[in-house]
Design a protein around this motif. Sequence first.
Motif, PDB file in Angstrom:
ATOM      1  N   LEU A  84       7.305  25.311 -26.463  1.00 52.75           N
ATOM      2  CA  LEU A  84       6.205  25.436 -25.503  1.00 52.75           C
ATOM      3  C   LEU A  84       4.965  25.999 -26.176  1.00 52.75           C
ATOM      4  CD1 LEU A  84       8.168  27.109 -22.585  1.00 52.75           C
ATOM      5  CD2 LEU A  84       7.390  24.742 -22.678  1.00 52.75           C
ATOM      6  N   GLU A  85       3.880  25.210 -26.199  1.00 51.47           N
ATOM      7  CA  GLU A  85       2.600  25.731 -26.672  1.00 51.47           C
ATOM      8  C   GLU A  85       1.933  26.443 -25.507  1.00 51.47           C
ATOM      9  OE1 GLU A  85       0.005  23.103 -28.751  1.00 51.47           O
ATOM     10  OE2 GLU A  85       1.680  21.966 -29.547  1.00 51.47           O
ATOM     11  N   TRP A  86       1.339  27.611 -25.756  1.00 55.88           N
ATOM     12  CA  TRP A  86       0.729  28.381 -24.674  1.00 55.88           C
ATOM     13  C   TRP A  86      -0.344  27.591 -23.945  1.00 55.88           C
ATOM     14  CZ3 TRP A  86       4.348  31.318 -23.831  1.00 55.88           C
ATOM     15  CH2 TRP A  86       4.886  32.216 -24.735  1.00 55.88           C
ATOM     16  N   GLY A  87      -1.108  26.763 -24.648  1.00 55.12           N
ATOM     17  CA  GLY A  87      -2.160  25.978 -24.016  1.00 55.12           C
ATOM     18  C   GLY A  87      -1.635  24.954 -23.029  1.00 55.12           C
ATOM     19  N   GLY A  88      -0.383  24.569 -23.145  1.00 51.94           N
ATOM     20  CA  GLY A  88       0.207  23.577 -22.251  1.00 51.94           C
ATOM     21  C   GLY A  88       0.907  24.168 -21.040  1.00 51.94           C
ATOM     22  N   LEU A  89       0.923  25.488 -20.936  1.00 51.84           N
ATOM     23  CA  LEU A  89       1.625  26.129 -19.831  1.00 51.84           C
ATOM     24  C   LEU A  89       0.736  26.252 -18.602  1.00 51.84           C
ATOM     25  CD1 LEU A  89       3.451  29.011 -21.700  1.00 51.84           C
ATOM     26  CD2 LEU A  89       4.392  26.823 -20.974  1.00 51.84           C
ATOM     27  N   ASP A  90       1.329  26.062 -17.428  1.00 48.70           N
ATOM     28  CA  ASP A  90       0.635  26.307 -16.167  1.00 48.70           C
ATOM     29  C   ASP A  90       0.723  27.783 -15.799  1.00 48.70           C
ATOM     30  OD1 ASP A  90      -0.007  23.610 -15.843  1.00 48.70           O
ATOM     31  OD2 ASP A  90       1.864  23.197 -14.790  1.00 48.70           O
ATOM     32  N   ALA A  91       1.878  28.410 -16.086  1.00 45.81           N
ATOM     33  CA  ALA A  91       2.072  29.821 -15.739  1.00 45.81           C
ATOM     34  C   ALA A  91       3.177  30.429 -16.602  1.00 45.81           C
ATOM     35  CB  ALA A  91       2.445  29.965 -14.275  1.00 45.81           C
ATOM     36  N   VAL A  92       3.051  31.725 -16.851  1.00 43.14           N
ATOM     37  CA  VAL A  92       4.077  32.519 -17.525  1.00 43.14           C
ATOM     38  C   VAL A  92       4.233  33.780 -16.681  1.00 43.14           C
ATOM     39  CG1 VAL A  92       4.695  33.805 -19.599  1.00 43.14           C
ATOM     40  CG2 VAL A  92       3.414  31.687 -19.800  1.00 43.14           C
ATOM     41  N   ASP A  93       5.494  34.127 -16.351  1.00 41.50           N
ATOM     42  CA  ASP A  93       5.684  35.267 -15.467  1.00 41.50           C
ATOM     43  C   ASP A  93       7.013  35.954 -15.758  1.00 41.50           C
ATOM     44  OD1 ASP A  93       5.131  37.042 -13.427  1.00 41.50           O
ATOM     45  OD2 ASP A  93       5.568  35.642 -11.818  1.00 41.50           O
TER      46      ASP A  93
END
Length: 61
Positions: free
Chosen positions: A19-28
């Motif tokens: 998972l690239e951070w730029g491709g994430l919708d959310a991290v929780d």
Amino acid sequence: MTVTDRRAYFGHPESWLDLEWGGLDAVDLVAPDIFQCSYRDRFDGLGRVCRAYGRTCPAVR
């Protein structure tokens, strides 16, 4: 699991995930021992959720 300033990589031999951070919708952190990421699959565009539980969760190490 490897976490850098650019991505998170889950290196399971049968079910890996990069998972690239730029491709994430959310991290929780949805619970004290559950780390969750949501993202869009680059092949079909559908929303996906990835969860790391317990000792695999980076927040509890």
